[in-house]
Design an enzyme around this catalytic site. Structure first.
Site, mmCIF file in Angstrom:
data_model
loop_
_atom_site.group_PDB
_atom_site.id
_atom_site.type_symbol
_atom_site.label_atom_id
_atom_site.label_comp_id
_atom_site.label_asym_id
_atom_site.label_seq_id
_atom_site.Cartn_x
_atom_site.Cartn_y
_atom_site.Cartn_z
ATOM 1 N N LYS A 178 0.825 -1.221 0.000
ATOM 2 C CA LYS A 178 0.000 0.000 0.000
ATOM 3 C C LYS A 178 0.859 1.271 0.000
ATOM 4 O O LYS A 178 2.081 1.209 0.234
ATOM 5 C CB LYS A 178 -0.934 -0.041 1.221
ATOM 6 C CG LYS A 178 -1.947 -1.193 1.172
ATOM 7 C CD LYS A 178 -2.987 -1.042 2.277
ATOM 8 C CE LYS A 178 -3.997 -2.171 2.240
ATOM 9 N NZ LYS A 178 -5.087 -1.966 3.224
ATOM 10 N N TYR A 185 -12.412 -2.465 -4.005
ATOM 11 C CA TYR A 185 -12.915 -2.655 -2.636
ATOM 12 C C TYR A 185 -14.446 -2.580 -2.572
ATOM 13 O O TYR A 185 -14.995 -2.285 -1.503
ATOM 14 C CB TYR A 185 -12.308 -1.612 -1.712
ATOM 15 C CG TYR A 185 -10.890 -1.928 -1.240
ATOM 16 C CD1 TYR A 185 -10.632 -3.064 -0.462
ATOM 17 C CD2 TYR A 185 -9.825 -1.101 -1.534
ATOM 18 C CE1 TYR A 185 -9.359 -3.354 -0.007
ATOM 19 C CE2 TYR A 185 -8.537 -1.377 -1.082
ATOM 20 C CZ TYR A 185 -8.315 -2.508 -0.320
ATOM 21 O OH TYR A 185 -7.043 -2.794 0.147
ATOM 22 N N PHE A 241 -15.851 2.855 6.861
ATOM 23 C CA PHE A 241 -14.478 3.264 6.545
ATOM 24 C C PHE A 241 -14.199 3.301 5.051
ATOM 25 O O PHE A 241 -13.068 3.592 4.638
ATOM 26 C CB PHE A 241 -13.469 2.341 7.244
ATOM 27 C CG PHE A 241 -13.617 0.868 6.919
ATOM 28 C CD1 PHE A 241 -13.081 0.335 5.755
ATOM 29 C CD2 PHE A 241 -14.289 0.022 7.789
ATOM 30 C CE1 PHE A 241 -13.212 -1.008 5.453
ATOM 31 C CE2 PHE A 241 -14.422 -1.332 7.497
ATOM 32 C CZ PHE A 241 -13.885 -1.842 6.323
ATOM 33 N N ARG A 250 -1.441 -14.409 4.429
ATOM 34 C CA ARG A 250 -2.151 -13.775 5.544
ATOM 35 C C ARG A 250 -1.382 -13.944 6.855
ATOM 36 O O ARG A 250 -1.347 -13.041 7.692
ATOM 37 C CB ARG A 250 -3.580 -14.301 5.631
ATOM 38 C CG ARG A 250 -4.392 -13.805 4.420
ATOM 39 C CD ARG A 250 -5.835 -14.220 4.477
ATOM 40 N NE ARG A 250 -6.589 -13.508 5.500
ATOM 41 C CZ ARG A 250 -7.042 -12.266 5.355
ATOM 42 N NH1 ARG A 250 -6.809 -11.591 4.248
ATOM 43 N NH2 ARG A 250 -7.743 -11.695 6.308
ATOM 44 N N THR A 298 -5.180 -7.355 10.518
ATOM 45 C CA THR A 298 -5.508 -6.136 9.767
ATOM 46 C C THR A 298 -5.098 -4.884 10.534
ATOM 47 O O THR A 298 -4.554 -3.943 9.965
ATOM 48 C CB THR A 298 -7.029 -6.095 9.489
ATOM 49 O OG1 THR A 298 -7.392 -7.292 8.800
ATOM 50 C CG2 THR A 298 -7.413 -4.886 8.651
ATOM 51 N N ARG A 347 2.805 -6.399 9.059
ATOM 52 C CA ARG A 347 2.076 -5.243 9.603
ATOM 53 C C ARG A 347 2.657 -4.795 10.946
ATOM 54 O O ARG A 347 2.710 -3.594 11.234
ATOM 55 C CB ARG A 347 0.587 -5.564 9.690
ATOM 56 C CG ARG A 347 -0.075 -5.484 8.305
ATOM 57 C CD ARG A 347 -1.466 -6.033 8.318
ATOM 58 N NE ARG A 347 -2.197 -5.786 7.085
ATOM 59 C CZ ARG A 347 -3.208 -6.551 6.669
ATOM 60 N NH1 ARG A 347 -3.595 -7.587 7.393
ATOM 61 N NH2 ARG A 347 -3.831 -6.267 5.540
ATOM 62 N N ASN A 363 -1.992 0.193 6.624
ATOM 63 C CA ASN A 363 -1.559 -1.091 7.198
ATOM 64 C C ASN A 363 -0.645 -1.885 6.257
ATOM 65 O O ASN A 363 -0.587 -3.111 6.324
ATOM 66 C CB ASN A 363 -2.761 -1.915 7.687
ATOM 67 C CG ASN A 363 -3.671 -2.382 6.576
ATOM 68 O OD1 ASN A 363 -3.545 -1.937 5.429
ATOM 69 N ND2 ASN A 363 -4.583 -3.282 6.897
ATOM 70 N N HIS A 365 -2.151 -5.454 1.531
ATOM 71 C CA HIS A 365 -3.433 -6.145 1.392
ATOM 72 C C HIS A 365 -3.135 -7.550 0.884
ATOM 73 O O HIS A 365 -2.216 -7.733 0.089
ATOM 74 C CB HIS A 365 -4.339 -5.430 0.372
ATOM 75 C CG HIS A 365 -5.493 -6.275 -0.085
ATOM 76 N ND1 HIS A 365 -6.659 -6.374 0.640
ATOM 77 C CD2 HIS A 365 -5.639 -7.115 -1.151
ATOM 78 C CE1 HIS A 365 -7.479 -7.217 0.019
ATOM 79 N NE2 HIS A 365 -6.881 -7.674 -1.064
ATOM 80 N N GLU A 401 -9.556 -11.087 -7.526
ATOM 81 C CA GLU A 401 -8.642 -9.945 -7.373
ATOM 82 C C GLU A 401 -7.502 -9.997 -8.394
ATOM 83 O O GLU A 401 -7.088 -8.965 -8.922
ATOM 84 C CB GLU A 401 -8.103 -9.908 -5.946
ATOM 85 C CG GLU A 401 -9.193 -9.590 -4.927
ATOM 86 C CD GLU A 401 -8.681 -9.492 -3.495
ATOM 87 O OE1 GLU A 401 -7.483 -9.754 -3.247
ATOM 88 O OE2 GLU A 401 -9.489 -9.139 -2.624
HETATM 89 P P1 CMP Z 1 -7.384 -4.678 3.546
HETATM 90 O O1 CMP Z 1 -6.890 -6.055 3.825
HETATM 91 O O2 CMP Z 1 -6.764 -3.955 2.416
HETATM 92 O O3 CMP Z 1 -8.963 -4.745 3.319
HETATM 93 C C1 CMP Z 1 -9.804 -3.640 3.563
HETATM 94 C C2 CMP Z 1 -9.108 -2.523 4.294
HETATM 95 O O4 CMP Z 1 -9.941 -1.608 4.957
HETATM 96 C C3 CMP Z 1 -8.261 -3.123 5.407
HETATM 97 O O5 CMP Z 1 -7.150 -3.798 4.869
HETATM 98 C C4 CMP Z 1 -7.945 -1.883 6.232
HETATM 99 O O6 CMP Z 1 -6.797 -1.199 5.747
HETATM 100 C C5 CMP Z 1 -9.167 -0.985 5.978
HETATM 101 N N1 CMP Z 1 -9.979 -0.786 7.192
HETATM 102 C C6 CMP Z 1 -10.188 0.385 7.807
HETATM 103 N N2 CMP Z 1 -10.984 0.222 8.890
HETATM 104 C C7 CMP Z 1 -11.278 -1.099 8.957
HETATM 105 C C8 CMP Z 1 -12.059 -1.897 9.848
HETATM 106 N N3 CMP Z 1 -12.703 -1.371 10.904
HETATM 107 N N4 CMP Z 1 -12.128 -3.229 9.615
HETATM 108 C C9 CMP Z 1 -11.498 -3.787 8.542
HETATM 109 N N5 CMP Z 1 -10.753 -3.077 7.660
HETATM 110 C C10 CMP Z 1 -10.632 -1.747 7.861
#
Ligand code: CMP
Length: 137
Positions: free
Chosen positions: A9, A49, A57, A85, A91, A102, A112, A115, A126
């Site tokens: 990211k 997304y 969010f 993962r 996350t 992370r 973070n 992804h 994806e």
């Molecule tokens: P990612 O794995 O890219 O998938 C969705 C993204 O939304 C996640 O990582 C986070 O960076 C972002 N995000 C922000 N707030 C939240 C939340 N409360 N729960 C999950 N993902 C979140």
């Protein structure tokens, strides 16, 4: 061999840790089968997304993902989805286990660092979103 999609990211690209993150994958038997650096458009980020479009969010997520270039990869290996993962960690970096990407490189739940696809089915969707078959070698 299973495939998964990984995105480094904008926060991690800005910190110049692309190489350190790719090393985590290659050192754990995940092969880079495709790779490109891209500036996502708002439409790209919203479409990628879309599954999160009703979440509170979503707007911040899209803004963050277009705040700078990202590096998008197809990773290939045994149990690639689950292995990626595990290497990423939770996350929310505050909950990520020590030694995960992370925990080591991320600042917040939005910024973070990476992804990764959350299932084999989503990995296919994806990967198809970002790559043509001829780009995966
Ligand atoms: P990612 O794995 O890219 O998938 C969705 C993204 O939304 C996640 O990582 C986070 O960076 C972002 N995000 C922000 N707030 C939240 C939340 N409360 N729960 C999950 N993902 C979140």
């Amino acid at each position: 061999m299973e495939k998964t999609l990984s995105i480094i990211k904008p926060d991690a690209v800005k910190k110049s840790v692309i190489g350190k993150i790719v090393d985590r994958f290659e050192s754990n038997d995940l092969r880079v089968a495709a790779m490109k650096k891209v500036q996502l458009s708002e439409a790209d980020a919203k479409a990628f997304y879309a599954v999160h479009s009703e979440r509170p969010f979503f707007g911040e997520l899209v803004e963050f993902m277009i705040s700078g270039p990202v590096v998008i990869m197809v990773l290939e290996g045994d149990n690639a989805v689950a292995k990626n993962r595990d290497l990423m960690g939770a996350t929310n970096p505050k909950e990520a286990a020590a030694g995960t990407i992370r925990a080591d490189f991320a600042d917040s739940i939005d910024a973070n660092a990476v992804h990764g696809s959350d299932s084999h089915e989503n990995a296919k969707i994806e990967i198809d979103f970002f790559f043509a078959q001829r780009e995966i070698v």
